[in-house]
Each structure stands twice: as C-alpha cells, then as structure tokens.
Design an enzyme around this catalytic site. Structure first.
Site, short mmCIF file in Angstrom:
data_model
loop_
_atom_site.label_atom_id
_atom_site.label_comp_id
_atom_site.label_asym_id
_atom_site.label_seq_id
_atom_site.Cartn_x
_atom_site.Cartn_y
_atom_site.Cartn_z
N SER A 119 0.84 -1.19 0.00
CA SER A 119 0.00 0.00 0.00
C SER A 119 0.88 1.24 0.00
O SER A 119 1.96 1.25 0.59
CB SER A 119 -0.89 0.02 1.24
OG SER A 119 -1.55 1.26 1.38
N TYR A 132 -1.45 0.35 10.45
CA TYR A 132 -1.56 -0.09 9.06
C TYR A 132 -0.38 0.41 8.24
O TYR A 132 0.22 -0.35 7.47
CB TYR A 132 -2.88 0.38 8.45
CG TYR A 132 -3.08 -0.07 7.03
CD1 TYR A 132 -3.36 -1.40 6.74
CD2 TYR A 132 -2.97 0.82 5.97
CE1 TYR A 132 -3.53 -1.82 5.43
CE2 TYR A 132 -3.13 0.40 4.67
CZ TYR A 132 -3.41 -0.92 4.39
OH TYR A 132 -3.57 -1.34 3.11
#
Length: 168
Positions: A119, A132
């Site tokens: 990501s 995250y």
C-alpha cells in the site's frame, strides 16, 4: 483470481468468508481453471497447517498474498490493542508464514513467484492508520530484501503497491 484463471493457471483460493470465496471459485472454474478452496482465518493458530494440508500434493508456483486489514479511523494510544494485534498478525505474521511455506520449495525448484500486495500507506506514517502504515512499510522492506535473497534462485518477488482501494 479470474485474470489468473484466464491466463491458464489453476488456483488455490483462501478467504475468511465462504460465500465470496465460493463465488470467486465458481467464476474461475467457469474460465477453465481447476480450483481448490479453503475458508480460513489467516490469523488462526492452525491456519498454516490447514493451508499446508490443502496444498501438500501441489506444486504452488505463485503466491499472491492479498490479505489485509487496516486500522482506519483509530488513533494508536486510544484504539483497541486487540484489533491492532490482529492487523499485525494478518499483515506480518501470516505473510511471513505463507512466504516461508511456499517460498522454500520455490527456491529449491529454482522457479516461482511471490507477489505481496502493499500500500502507498507504507511509505509514510499517517494519523489514524499508524499501525496499518507500519505493517505496509514492513511489507515493502520485506519484499525488497526477499527479492535480493530469492533472485539468485530464480524466484521472482514483487510488491504490488496499491493506492486507496474500496473493499467491503
């Protein structure tokens, strides 16, 4: 999965939710792929053993690690520590276990591929998704090091970096 099936690959599909798993499997089978499925929570203590059992008689040539969970909307110091641990267990611990399970035979065979889905969040810390961002930074650095280790054994390693992706 459907793109891999269209390319002629057979599949082992893993997912937590049986319904979407079977829908995806049916779509891949309709394209001519042989498909095995396993409904499994990758954070379960016996997940790797279940996966090893389902794939024991197969030569897995490509691992696509596309599991993920995030912590959007929760600050670290006030958020749920158990939820943060689940995100770490899924995005780091499970990823390491599956890369080891399938990567070692690929290394011995001198062929295969490991595709880890990352990501853009892994390139810098961000408020309310700090855990995250951190696990995706781990994925990026892990993929880079793994690429260096595996390339001399003819195993390709790639991190596929996504931007914002809307999922259920």
């Amino acid at each position: 999965a459907t793109q891999l099936a269209e390319a002629g690959l057979n599949l082992v599909l893993l997912a937590r939710k049986p319904g979407p798993l079977e829908e995806t499997a049916a779509a891949a089978r309709a394209l001519g792929a042989e498909v095995r499925t396993l409904a499994v929570d990758l954070t379960a203590a016996d997940a790797v053993e279940q996966i090893a059992e389902v794939t024991a008689d197969l030569e897995v040539g490509l691992l696509v690690f596309n599991a993920g969970a995030n912590t959007y909307g929760h600050e670290f110091v006030t958020g749920d520590p158990d939820r943060f641990q689940q995100v770490i267990d899924l995005n780091i611990t499970a990823q390491l276990a599956l890369v080891r399970l399938f990567g070692e035979p690929m290394r011995q065979r001198r062929r295969g591929g490991l595709l880890l889905v990352g990501s853009l969040a892994g390139f810098m810390g961000q408020a309310q998704i700090s855990i995250y961002s951190a696990v995706k930074a781990f994925c990026r650095v892990f993929a880079e090091g793994l690429w260096l280790e595996m390339r001399e054994h003819d195993v390709d390693v790639l991190e596929f970096v996504l931007g914002v992706t809307r999922t259920p």
